[in-house]
Design an enzyme around this catalytic site. Structure first.
Site, PDB file in Angstrom:
ATOM      1  CG  ASN A 108      26.483 -11.712 -63.907  1.00  0.00           C
ATOM      2  OD1 ASN A 108      26.367 -10.505 -63.636  1.00  0.00           O
ATOM      3  ND2 ASN A 108      27.511 -12.432 -63.524  1.00  0.00           N
ATOM      4  NE  ARG A 134      26.912 -11.372 -59.291  1.00  0.00           N
ATOM      5  CZ  ARG A 134      28.084 -10.854 -59.598  1.00  0.00           C
ATOM      6  NH1 ARG A 134      28.434 -10.710 -60.859  1.00  0.00           N
ATOM      7  NH2 ARG A 134      28.907 -10.494 -58.658  1.00  0.00           N
ATOM      8  CG  HIS A 172      32.490 -13.446 -54.099  1.00  0.00           C
ATOM      9  ND1 HIS A 172      33.748 -13.100 -53.653  1.00  0.00           N
ATOM     10  CD2 HIS A 172      32.472 -13.200 -55.420  1.00  0.00           C
ATOM     11  CE1 HIS A 172      34.464 -12.657 -54.669  1.00  0.00           C
ATOM     12  NE2 HIS A 172      33.704 -12.709 -55.761  1.00  0.00           N
ATOM     13  CG  ASN A 194      39.950 -12.178 -62.419  1.00  0.00           C
ATOM     14  OD1 ASN A 194      41.124 -11.894 -62.245  1.00  0.00           O
ATOM     15  ND2 ASN A 194      39.436 -12.474 -63.603  1.00  0.00           N
ATOM     16  N   GLY A 195      38.191 -11.898 -58.407  1.00  0.00           N
ATOM     17  CA  GLY A 195      37.840 -11.269 -57.141  1.00  0.00           C
ATOM     18  C   GLY A 195      37.813 -12.388 -56.112  1.00  0.00           C
ATOM     19  NE  ARG A 214      38.096  -6.356 -57.411  1.00  0.00           N
ATOM     20  CZ  ARG A 214      37.051  -7.165 -57.308  1.00  0.00           C
ATOM     21  NH1 ARG A 214      36.378  -7.234 -56.166  1.00  0.00           N
ATOM     22  NH2 ARG A 214      36.672  -7.901 -58.318  1.00  0.00           N
ATOM     23  CD  GLU A 262      29.193 -16.712 -57.992  1.00  0.00           C
ATOM     24  OE1 GLU A 262      30.126 -16.939 -58.796  1.00  0.00           O
ATOM     25  OE2 GLU A 262      29.080 -15.641 -57.382  1.00  0.00           O
TER      26      GLU A 262
HETATM   27  P1  ADP Z   1      36.022 -14.461 -61.680  1.00  0.00           P
HETATM   28  O1  ADP Z   1      36.189 -13.813 -60.344  1.00  0.00           O
HETATM   29  O2  ADP Z   1      36.286 -13.545 -62.833  1.00  0.00           O
HETATM   30  O3  ADP Z   1      34.776 -15.311 -61.812  1.00  0.00           O
HETATM   31  P2  ADP Z   1      37.380 -17.045 -61.811  1.00  0.00           P
HETATM   32  O4  ADP Z   1      36.661 -17.699 -60.697  1.00  0.00           O
HETATM   33  O5  ADP Z   1      37.121 -17.514 -63.196  1.00  0.00           O
HETATM   34  O6  ADP Z   1      37.259 -15.471 -61.742  1.00  0.00           O
HETATM   35  O7  ADP Z   1      38.952 -17.191 -61.501  1.00  0.00           O
HETATM   36  C1  ADP Z   1      39.930 -16.630 -62.317  1.00  0.00           C
HETATM   37  C2  ADP Z   1      41.300 -16.994 -61.711  1.00  0.00           C
HETATM   38  O8  ADP Z   1      41.413 -18.416 -61.659  1.00  0.00           O
HETATM   39  C3  ADP Z   1      42.496 -16.479 -62.501  1.00  0.00           C
HETATM   40  O9  ADP Z   1      43.429 -15.864 -61.631  1.00  0.00           O
HETATM   41  C4  ADP Z   1      43.069 -17.753 -63.103  1.00  0.00           C
HETATM   42  O10 ADP Z   1      44.462 -17.667 -63.216  1.00  0.00           O
HETATM   43  C5  ADP Z   1      42.697 -18.801 -62.100  1.00  0.00           C
HETATM   44  N1  ADP Z   1      42.665 -20.130 -62.721  1.00  0.00           N
HETATM   45  C6  ADP Z   1      41.725 -20.605 -63.578  1.00  0.00           C
HETATM   46  N2  ADP Z   1      42.059 -21.860 -64.001  1.00  0.00           N
HETATM   47  C7  ADP Z   1      43.245 -22.166 -63.380  1.00  0.00           C
HETATM   48  C8  ADP Z   1      44.118 -23.308 -63.393  1.00  0.00           C
HETATM   49  N3  ADP Z   1      43.849 -24.384 -64.115  1.00  0.00           N
HETATM   50  N4  ADP Z   1      45.245 -23.244 -62.628  1.00  0.00           N
HETATM   51  C9  ADP Z   1      45.527 -22.166 -61.897  1.00  0.00           C
HETATM   52  N5  ADP Z   1      44.751 -21.059 -61.839  1.00  0.00           N
HETATM   53  C10 ADP Z   1      43.628 -21.063 -62.565  1.00  0.00           C
END
Ligand code: ADP
Length: 397
Positions: free
Chosen positions: A7, A90, A179, A210-211, A240, A382
């Site tokens: 990636n 990716r 996604h 995050n997204g 966003r 993924e």
């Molecule tokens: P990305 O889109 O960068 O792959 P992720 O799937 O890793 O993002 O998700 C990141 C989000 O997940 C953040 O907003 C984070 O706060 C949330 N998150 C991760 N672990 C936890 C948890 N144990 N409890 C609540 N939120 C979580």
């Protein structure tokens, strides 16, 4: 067969090295700050950590470092390069050209290049990664797996915007969705867990990280999704804005004396959880903790976040004329029982009854046993999806 999953971002390169016989991750690593001072590579393989701070002036240097890390006699995963049988990349935007993963050749590279206009931040980095990988590992077959491909089954009523039609025919302005690798992986896994053929199932998939994006998957095919021409549209994300009135751009350009480019950057980088909370955080955990502690800025942010997602669950149930399961995945979807509880409030009319104990315990099925529509947690993967596609395509050669 061992597959390297890549990636590549503009200044980073994440990778996983997977043994496809067992689907075990033999090594996982990341090169950061490529082309910037302080570049480094960190890898974990079999409990050993490999970390080197070295100048990586470009992605070719980064791939050299990845090969060195993977074959390191102390902390590596394999004896030599010949154990890397194929690479899966990716690629963010496949436009309308790619409806599935493909073996990379010159024609495919040209087509990815043609889609740069649609993903100016991502596709050039993905291309650089593919070219560098080809340079460092000549002869190793490479496969491209597109974020957009799964959503190419959307009907035109879902992908067309209400704009002059020639913006679509001439400029390819339409909903593409992203996604897709995750939505596809999760919907297949959910059907397995339900023990029913995917062709008979209607899912709303909530990929919340995050997204974030929501998709309607009917009979295993994406029929609608919240992200659009770019990954800015849809629900509220870390930074966003998601859906809004397009006239806001002109209004803000005038009011703030900024260019459309600057305002779009605000929509992408300073909005969402971060913007609505008044700068508190882009991370859901922080927002959620502060909201539970009574912070009003965090509470309004959490309210908008959950409400927008719930609205799409209702919309997509109607779009599919039915619903079998709502599925949560990715960082927030898999980990935050508070997010799942807030989103699923007041959805009884859809035939949903949550079981809060199961939700808190993070069970696979978090709806009550007698809930007509199931609510599930299905972890996404993924990288594994990319590796499986690569194996299938390379195996067929
Ligand atoms: P990305 O889109 O960068 O792959 P992720 O799937 O890793 O993002 O998700 C990141 C989000 O997940 C953040 O907003 C984070 O706060 C949330 N998150 C991760 N672990 C936890 C948890 N144990 N409890 C609540 N939120 C979580």
């Amino acid at each position: 067969m061992n597959i390297l999953v890549i990636n590549a971002g503009s200044s980073s390169l994440k990778y996983q090295f997977i043994d496809m016989q067992t689907e075990a991750v033999l090594a996982k690593g990341q090169c950061d700050r490529i082309g910037i001072e302080g570049s480094n590579i960190v890898q974990k393989a079999g409990g050993k950590v490999y970390k080197v701070i070295a100048p990586l002036k470009d992605h070719t240097d980064a791939f050299d470092a990845v090969v060195k890390a993977l074959t390191d006699p102390e902390a590596g995963a394999v004896a030599d390069m010949s154990s890397i049988n194929a690479a899966g990349h990716r690629v963010v935007h496949g436009g309308e050209r790619f409806t599935r993963s493909v073996l990379i050749d010159d024609q495919v590279l040209r087509a990815i290049e043609e889609n740069i206009a649609l993903a100016p931040l991502h596709n050039p980095a993905n291309l650089t990664g593919i070219r560098a990988c080809g340079d460092v590992m000549p002869g190793v077959p490479m496969v491209a797996v597109f974020d957009t491909a799964f959503h190419q089954t959307m009907p035109r009523r879902a992908y067309l915007y209400g704009l002059p039609y020639d913006y679509y025919t001439r400029l390819r302005v339409r909903r593409y969705g992203f996604h897709g690798t995750s939505h596809r992986f999760v919907s297949q896994r959910a059907a397995e867990l339900l023990g029913r053929p995917i062709e008979q199932l209607k899912f709303v998939i909530c990929h919340l990280g995050n997204g974030s994006s929501i998709s309607a998957v009917d009979g295993g095919r994406s029929i609608d999704t919240t992200m659009g021409l770019t990954p800015l549209e849809g629900v509220l994300m870390g930074t966003r804005a998601g859906d809004m009135d397009p006239a806001i751009t002109e209004f803000l350009c005038g009011a703030e004396d900024k260019s459309a480019h600057e305002i779009t950057s605000v929509y992408n980088k300073q909005s969402g959880l971060l913007g609505l909370s008044g700068g508190l955080s882009s991370d859901w955990r922080d927002i959620c903790d502060a909201a539970l502690a009574g912070d009003d800025a965090a509470r309004r942010t959490a309210e908008v976040f959950a409400y927008r997602i719930r609205k799409y669950i209702g919309a997509y149930a109607t779009a599919m004329n039915g619903l079998d399961a709502v599925i949560f995945t990715a960082g927030i979807g898999e980990n935050s029982h508070d997010a799942r509880r807030l989103i699923m409030e007041d959805t009884e009319f859809l035939g949903i009854r949550m079981d809060e104990a199961k939700n808190k315990a993070r069970e696979t099925f978090i709806s009550a046993d007698d809930s007509r529509v199931k609510v599930m947690i299905v972890p996404t993967n993924e990288e594994l999806a990319i590796a499986r596609d690569t194996l299938e395509i390379v195996g067929k050669r």
